[in-house]
Design a protein around this motif. Structure first.
Motif, PDB file in Angstrom:
ATOM      1  N   ALA A 294       0.828  -1.208   0.000  1.00  0.00           N
ATOM      2  CA  ALA A 294       0.000   0.000   0.000  1.00  0.00           C
ATOM      3  C   ALA A 294       0.863   1.260   0.000  1.00  0.00           C
ATOM      4  N   ASP A 295       2.003   1.222   0.695  1.00  0.00           N
ATOM      5  CA  ASP A 295       2.874   2.400   0.756  1.00  0.00           C
ATOM      6  C   ASP A 295       3.405   2.762  -0.630  1.00  0.00           C
ATOM      7  N   ALA A 296       3.894   1.767  -1.360  1.00  0.00           N
ATOM      8  CA  ALA A 296       4.431   2.033  -2.693  1.00  0.00           C
ATOM      9  C   ALA A 296       3.323   2.449  -3.653  1.00  0.00           C
ATOM     10  N   ARG A 297       2.168   1.853  -3.529  1.00  0.00           N
ATOM     11  CA  ARG A 297       1.062   2.214  -4.425  1.00  0.00           C
ATOM     12  C   ARG A 297       0.600   3.646  -4.181  1.00  0.00           C
ATOM     13  N   ALA A 298       0.714   4.115  -2.964  1.00  0.00           N
ATOM     14  CA  ALA A 298       0.369   5.517  -2.680  1.00  0.00           C
ATOM     15  C   ALA A 298       1.341   6.447  -3.392  1.00  0.00           C
ATOM     16  N   VAL A 299       2.616   6.082  -3.433  1.00  0.00           N
ATOM     17  CA  VAL A 299       3.612   6.888  -4.143  1.00  0.00           C
ATOM     18  C   VAL A 299       3.336   6.857  -5.641  1.00  0.00           C
ATOM     19  N   LEU A 300       2.993   5.700  -6.169  1.00  0.00           N
ATOM     20  CA  LEU A 300       2.665   5.574  -7.589  1.00  0.00           C
ATOM     21  C   LEU A 300       1.442   6.415  -7.947  1.00  0.00           C
ATOM     22  N   ALA A 301       0.439   6.376  -7.091  1.00  0.00           N
ATOM     23  CA  ALA A 301      -0.781   7.154  -7.339  1.00  0.00           C
ATOM     24  C   ALA A 301      -0.491   8.643  -7.321  1.00  0.00           C
ATOM     25  N   ALA A 302       0.362   9.084  -6.406  1.00  0.00           N
ATOM     26  CA  ALA A 302       0.718  10.503  -6.330  1.00  0.00           C
ATOM     27  C   ALA A 302       1.464  10.947  -7.575  1.00  0.00           C
ATOM     28  N   ALA A 303       2.147  10.008  -8.232  1.00  0.00           N
ATOM     29  CA  ALA A 303       2.889  10.334  -9.458  1.00  0.00           C
ATOM     30  C   ALA A 303       2.017  10.258 -10.696  1.00  0.00           C
ATOM     31  N   GLY A 304       0.751   9.863 -10.526  1.00  0.00           N
ATOM     32  CA  GLY A 304      -0.171   9.826 -11.654  1.00  0.00           C
ATOM     33  C   GLY A 304      -0.446   8.454 -12.227  1.00  0.00           C
ATOM     34  N   PHE A 305       0.171   7.416 -11.664  1.00  0.00           N
ATOM     35  CA  PHE A 305      -0.095   6.062 -12.143  1.00  0.00           C
ATOM     36  C   PHE A 305      -1.442   5.568 -11.605  1.00  0.00           C
TER      37      PHE A 305
END
Length: 259
Positions: A244-255
């Motif tokens: 979940a932590d990495a996916r939050a970073v990905l989502a913030a980058a627009g993925f």
């Protein structure tokens, strides 16, 4: 005396539990192998910024680990891996490119999709040519950069253009999406088809959404290689990327999250 012994044992057990919760076991994958040393990750060029952040977060949670990235077009990285290049983890920009690697090298598990991305039309800030859709790329005098056909962003671009019934000759075919974007930022082309995440946060570039982009969304798979020099590190990095932590970073980058 017995009571004191019981209390001491319970206190010792509680202390061990607290140590583990504070990170005593955080640097080990499920099989208990310690995670140390260098983890080499080959990743699609479009992941450069977000993986650099994720790698730093991973290192922070795993003292003594150093993540080393090699970013390039997925097809270029796949050729290196097929030829036997040493690596721990491979993250591609589409499943087709991943399949060329898994067909020739054993992997530690099945590739897992960790993110999705869409194409946009990248134009200079202010959109001087007033491009609003794919048809605008075929206008007379418009210089366009595309990724090469074998690169995931190039394959997606051709699918989108075919769906829109648009045909033109690009002035350049680049080996990765960052190179295509660089041509635009240098003023060598008027537009480029790149990923939405590539233009996010840029002041000198705008990203124009178009209808056909949703039909050509790319899934990004990741896998640990069975012959990884650092198998424990590879497994831990993949597990973190799916967290979940990495996916939050990905989502913030627009993925986008996997379907």
């Amino acid at each position: 005396m017995k009571r004191r012994q019981v209390v001491a044992a319970l206190a010792a057990g509680l202390l061990l539990t607290l140590v583990a919760a504070c990170g005593g076991g955080a640097a080990a994958p499920a099989d208990g192998a310690p995670v140390t040393g260098r983890v080499t990750v080959l990743a699609a060029a479009s992941l450069t910024e977000v993986f650099t952040r994720i790698g730093a977060d991973f290192e922070a949670g795993h003292p003594g680990v150093r993540v080393v990235f090699s970013f390039a077009g997925s097809s270029q990285l796949a050729r290196q891996l097929v030829a036997g290049a040493p690596a721990d983890v491979f993250a591609a920009a589409n499943p087709v490119t991943m399949a060329t690697v898994t067909a020739s090298r054993e992997t530690d598990g099945t590739p897992a999709v960790f993110a999705r991305n869409q194409l946009v039309i990248a134009v200079p800030a202010g959109n001087p040519r007033r491009i609003v859709d794919l048809g605008g790329l075929a206008a007379a005098g418009t210089r366009v950069a595309l990724c090469a056909p074998q690169v995931p962003c190039g394959a997606a671009a051709r699918t989108a253009l075919a769906a829109a019934g648009v045909a033109f000759t690009p002035v350049t075919l680049e080996q990765d999406v960052k190179a295509a974007l660089a041509k635009l930022r240098l003023g060598e082309v008027d537009a480029a088809l790149v990923y939405r995440t590539d233009v996010r946060g840029l002041r000198d570039v705008e990203g124009i959404e178009f209808a056909q982009s949703t039909a050509t969304t790319n899934d990004y798979p990741v896998v640990a290689l069975a012959d990884a020099p650092n198998r424990a590190g590879a497994a831990a990095f993949v597990a973190y990327l799916l967290s979940a932590d990495a996916r939050a970073v990905l989502a913030a980058a627009g993925f986008e999250a996997p379907a």
